[in-house]
Design a protein around this motif. Structure first.
Motif, PDB file in Angstrom:
ATOM      1  N   GLU A 294      18.856  -5.333  -4.680  1.00  0.00           N
ATOM      2  CA  GLU A 294      17.987  -5.958  -3.664  1.00  0.00           C
ATOM      3  C   GLU A 294      17.235  -7.132  -4.273  1.00  0.00           C
ATOM      4  O   GLU A 294      16.977  -7.166  -5.474  1.00  0.00           O
ATOM      5  CB  GLU A 294      16.974  -4.930  -3.124  1.00  0.00           C
ATOM      6  CG  GLU A 294      17.551  -4.005  -2.078  1.00  0.00           C
ATOM      7  CD  GLU A 294      16.469  -3.113  -1.471  1.00  0.00           C
ATOM      8  OE1 GLU A 294      15.588  -3.642  -0.763  1.00  0.00           O
ATOM      9  OE2 GLU A 294      16.500  -1.901  -1.739  1.00  0.00           O
ATOM     10  N   ARG A 295      16.861  -8.098  -3.399  1.00  0.00           N
ATOM     11  CA  ARG A 295      16.176  -9.310  -3.863  1.00  0.00           C
ATOM     12  C   ARG A 295      14.673  -9.195  -3.673  1.00  0.00           C
ATOM     13  O   ARG A 295      14.209  -8.696  -2.641  1.00  0.00           O
ATOM     14  CB  ARG A 295      16.650 -10.525  -3.053  1.00  0.00           C
ATOM     15  CG  ARG A 295      17.939 -11.138  -3.528  1.00  0.00           C
ATOM     16  CD  ARG A 295      18.388 -12.252  -2.598  1.00  0.00           C
ATOM     17  NE  ARG A 295      17.479 -12.499  -1.477  1.00  0.00           N
ATOM     18  CZ  ARG A 295      16.920 -13.665  -1.212  1.00  0.00           C
ATOM     19  NH1 ARG A 295      17.165 -14.699  -1.981  1.00  0.00           N
ATOM     20  NH2 ARG A 295      16.134 -13.828  -0.159  1.00  0.00           N
ATOM     21  N   LEU A 296      13.929  -9.673  -4.654  1.00  0.00           N
ATOM     22  CA  LEU A 296      12.465  -9.749  -4.560  1.00  0.00           C
ATOM     23  C   LEU A 296      12.091 -11.191  -4.891  1.00  0.00           C
ATOM     24  O   LEU A 296      12.400 -11.678  -5.985  1.00  0.00           O
ATOM     25  CB  LEU A 296      11.831  -8.792  -5.578  1.00  0.00           C
ATOM     26  CG  LEU A 296      10.306  -8.814  -5.695  1.00  0.00           C
ATOM     27  CD1 LEU A 296       9.666  -8.171  -4.464  1.00  0.00           C
ATOM     28  CD2 LEU A 296       9.849  -8.064  -6.952  1.00  0.00           C
ATOM     29  N   VAL A 297      11.478 -11.879  -3.927  1.00  0.00           N
ATOM     30  CA  VAL A 297      11.086 -13.270  -4.173  1.00  0.00           C
ATOM     31  C   VAL A 297       9.572 -13.318  -4.370  1.00  0.00           C
ATOM     32  O   VAL A 297       8.816 -12.763  -3.561  1.00  0.00           O
ATOM     33  CB  VAL A 297      11.518 -14.185  -3.001  1.00  0.00           C
ATOM     34  CG1 VAL A 297      11.093 -15.627  -3.261  1.00  0.00           C
ATOM     35  CG2 VAL A 297      13.031 -14.096  -2.804  1.00  0.00           C
TER      36      VAL A 297
ATOM     37  N   ASP B 171      12.927  -7.638   4.582  1.00  0.00           N
ATOM     38  CA  ASP B 171      12.212  -8.274   5.699  1.00  0.00           C
ATOM     39  C   ASP B 171      10.698  -8.066   5.599  1.00  0.00           C
ATOM     40  O   ASP B 171       9.966  -8.307   6.549  1.00  0.00           O
ATOM     41  CB  ASP B 171      12.749  -7.764   7.043  1.00  0.00           C
ATOM     42  CG  ASP B 171      12.637  -6.248   7.152  1.00  0.00           C
ATOM     43  OD1 ASP B 171      12.087  -5.620   6.220  1.00  0.00           O
ATOM     44  OD2 ASP B 171      13.100  -5.698   8.169  1.00  0.00           O
ATOM     45  N   ARG B 172      10.245  -7.630   4.444  1.00  0.00           N
ATOM     46  CA  ARG B 172       8.791  -7.455   4.253  1.00  0.00           C
ATOM     47  C   ARG B 172       8.213  -8.691   3.565  1.00  0.00           C
ATOM     48  O   ARG B 172       8.750  -9.137   2.553  1.00  0.00           O
ATOM     49  CB  ARG B 172       8.495  -6.234   3.381  1.00  0.00           C
ATOM     50  CG  ARG B 172       8.836  -4.915   4.021  1.00  0.00           C
ATOM     51  CD  ARG B 172       8.548  -3.798   3.022  1.00  0.00           C
ATOM     52  NE  ARG B 172       8.679  -2.497   3.615  1.00  0.00           N
ATOM     53  CZ  ARG B 172       9.839  -1.886   3.810  1.00  0.00           C
ATOM     54  NH1 ARG B 172      10.967  -2.467   3.459  1.00  0.00           N
ATOM     55  NH2 ARG B 172       9.875  -0.688   4.366  1.00  0.00           N
TER      56      ARG B 172
ATOM     57  N   ASP C 146       0.840  -1.206   0.000  1.00  0.00           N
ATOM     58  CA  ASP C 146       0.000   0.000   0.000  1.00  0.00           C
ATOM     59  C   ASP C 146       0.872   1.252   0.000  1.00  0.00           C
ATOM     60  O   ASP C 146       0.541   2.248  -0.647  1.00  0.00           O
ATOM     61  CB  ASP C 146      -0.929   0.000   1.218  1.00  0.00           C
ATOM     62  CG  ASP C 146      -2.066  -1.016   1.062  1.00  0.00           C
ATOM     63  OD1 ASP C 146      -2.244  -1.538  -0.063  1.00  0.00           O
ATOM     64  OD2 ASP C 146      -2.758  -1.283   2.059  1.00  0.00           O
ATOM     65  N   ASP C 147       1.974   1.193   0.748  1.00  0.00           N
ATOM     66  CA  ASP C 147       2.932   2.302   0.734  1.00  0.00           C
ATOM     67  C   ASP C 147       4.139   1.855  -0.082  1.00  0.00           C
ATOM     68  O   ASP C 147       4.814   0.878   0.296  1.00  0.00           O
ATOM     69  CB  ASP C 147       3.379   2.643   2.165  1.00  0.00           C
ATOM     70  CG  ASP C 147       2.199   3.125   2.997  1.00  0.00           C
ATOM     71  OD1 ASP C 147       1.413   3.941   2.482  1.00  0.00           O
ATOM     72  OD2 ASP C 147       2.053   2.650   4.143  1.00  0.00           O
ATOM     73  N   PRO C 148       4.437   2.533  -1.194  1.00  0.00           N
ATOM     74  CA  PRO C 148       5.572   2.121  -2.030  1.00  0.00           C
ATOM     75  C   PRO C 148       6.861   2.026  -1.214  1.00  0.00           C
ATOM     76  O   PRO C 148       7.094   2.826  -0.305  1.00  0.00           O
ATOM     77  CB  PRO C 148       5.649   3.241  -3.076  1.00  0.00           C
ATOM     78  CG  PRO C 148       4.258   3.793  -3.143  1.00  0.00           C
ATOM     79  CD  PRO C 148       3.711   3.693  -1.756  1.00  0.00           C
ATOM     80  N   VAL C 149       7.679   1.012  -1.536  1.00  0.00           N
ATOM     81  CA  VAL C 149       8.913   0.754  -0.797  1.00  0.00           C
ATOM     82  C   VAL C 149      10.099   1.221  -1.648  1.00  0.00           C
ATOM     83  O   VAL C 149      10.232   0.806  -2.808  1.00  0.00           O
ATOM     84  CB  VAL C 149       9.063  -0.761  -0.506  1.00  0.00           C
ATOM     85  CG1 VAL C 149      10.354  -1.029   0.262  1.00  0.00           C
ATOM     86  CG2 VAL C 149       7.847  -1.282   0.259  1.00  0.00           C
TER      87      VAL C 149
END
Ligand code: SAM
Length: 358
Positions: free
Chosen positions: A304-307, A331-332, A295-298
């Motif tokens: 960085e890794r996105l799984v 850690d999100r 909801d809040d852009p990161v």
């Protein structure tokens, strides 16, 4: 809600206020192919889709001559059935499940010489018993997420019951790709294209209630990804597509930005050899889908890794899958869904902004 809005009056009396674009720049469309809301305009768009049609016609030209061809979902224009007949197919059976579309196809066929060789049947392929088996099964029931129109369940059934041993499936396979994106960076005020509002209303009326529809970006967006891309749904029609399953991919941020969701798009291999049709880069009737996650852009930085793990399971209609997507960024952890007919309604800030009870 700032900017232009419109009200959707639904059959059940619900009224939904939606933001509408001013006609300039990128706008949103609901994904329509999963619902029986096809009308003349939708069929015209597909019949005018040069990228798609060239690939299908080339493949039929290779395999149709002398063969018995089954066209599942022939639509109002019988595109593949007519082309197969013109390529010298021995016989063609064309099936269409929407009665109005079947009637329009019948009226068209009655005026054409190919009527002698095309048998037009009304019904859903999974519910029909056909006497014959076929050498070739051609269909275009590929969704904006490849399997979202039910291609896996429908074509697995067609392989089992209608295709001869060693027969040919067209398309050959479809891979749905995913990448992280920041929609707010390219569309600060998400809004629907006004030309798509009637489809949105019809989808809600067909399902019986409003819900968090899949939304597509109205044109190819090759610059939208903030990460590299990877596959999350692989449907191999040439062997046997699995209607349910889980696929995951680890992606890397390739440029800094503010990540708020995922882009999903198809790479469709109409024949066994590439290159595929790619709906992120090519202008076709398949739109890239935006799935809201944060909801809040990161804020993300390169490396960085996105799984992303995508689980697909058939919805209660037994044909159309619901998708559950687990996302890990640092850690999100988030789990979001993209379902065929709800029940989620306004579950994300994005959908809450798009669909406001009036
Ligand atoms: C995306 S349109 C394609 C129409 C046409 N084949 C073309 O490519 O131009 C899909 C069509 O398939 C029909 N359809 C989808 N699933 C079907 C099924 N299992 N049996 C019969 N028709 C189906 C839909 O009603 C729709 O008309």
């Amino acid at each position: 809600m700032t900017g232009r809005t419109e009200i959707l009056d639904l059959a059940d009396g619900t009224r939904i206020r939606v933001p509408v674009s001013d006609g300039a720049g990128l706008a949103l469309w609901s994904s329509v192919g999963e619902y029986p809301v096809y009308n003349a305009l939708v069929y015209d768009v597909m019949t005018a889709d040069k990228v798609r049609n060239r690939a299908y016609r080339q493949e039929l030209a290779v395999v149709a001559a002398g063969r018995r061809v089954l066209d599942i979902g022939t639509g109002q224009h019988l595109n593949w059935a007519l082309h197969a007949a013109r390529c010298g197919a021995r016989s063609v059976t064309a099936i269409e499940e929407i009665p109005d579309s079947h009637a329009a196809a019948g009226a068209l066929l009655a005026r054409l010489p190919e009527r002698e060789r095309i048998d037009l049947v009304c019904g859903r392929s999974t519910e029909l018993a056909l006497e014959d088996r076929f050498d070739v099964c051609v269909s275009e029931i590929i969704g904006t997420i490849g399997g979202s129109e039910g291609a896996a369940a429908v074509l697995a059934d067609a392989r089992d019951r209608f295709l001869v041993e060693g027969g040919t499936m067209i398309p050959h396979r479809c891979v749905t790709m995913v990448a992280g994106t920041g929609l707010r960076q390219i569309m600060p005020r998400p809004a629907f294209d006004p030309r798509g509002l009637d489809y949105l209303r019809q989808i809600f009326d067909t399902v019986g209630h409003p819900f968090d529809v899949r939304v597509g970006l109205g044109s190819p967006v090759p610059d939208a990804p903030l990460t590299n891309a990877g596959p999350v749904e692989t449907l191999d029609f040439a062997t046997s597509p699995r209607p349910e399953g889980t696929e995951s991919v680890e992606l890397t941020v390739t440029r800094p930005g503010h990540l708020d969701g995922l882009l999903l798009w198809i790479q469709l291999y109409v024949g066994p050899d590439g290159p595929p049709i790619d709906s992120l880069f090519q202008s076709t009737s398949w739109l890239p889908i935006y799935l809201p996650v944060f909801d809040d852009p990161v804020a993300v930085t390169r490396g960085e890794r996105l799984v992303v793990e995508v689980h697909r399971a058939l919805s209660d209609d037994g044909i159309h899958p619901d998708y559950t997507v687990h996302v890990t960024l640092g850690d999100r952890h988030r789990t979001v869904t993209s379902t065929h007919h709800g029940p989620d309604f306004r579950a994300s800030a994005f959908h809450a902004e798009l669909l406001t009870p009036a």
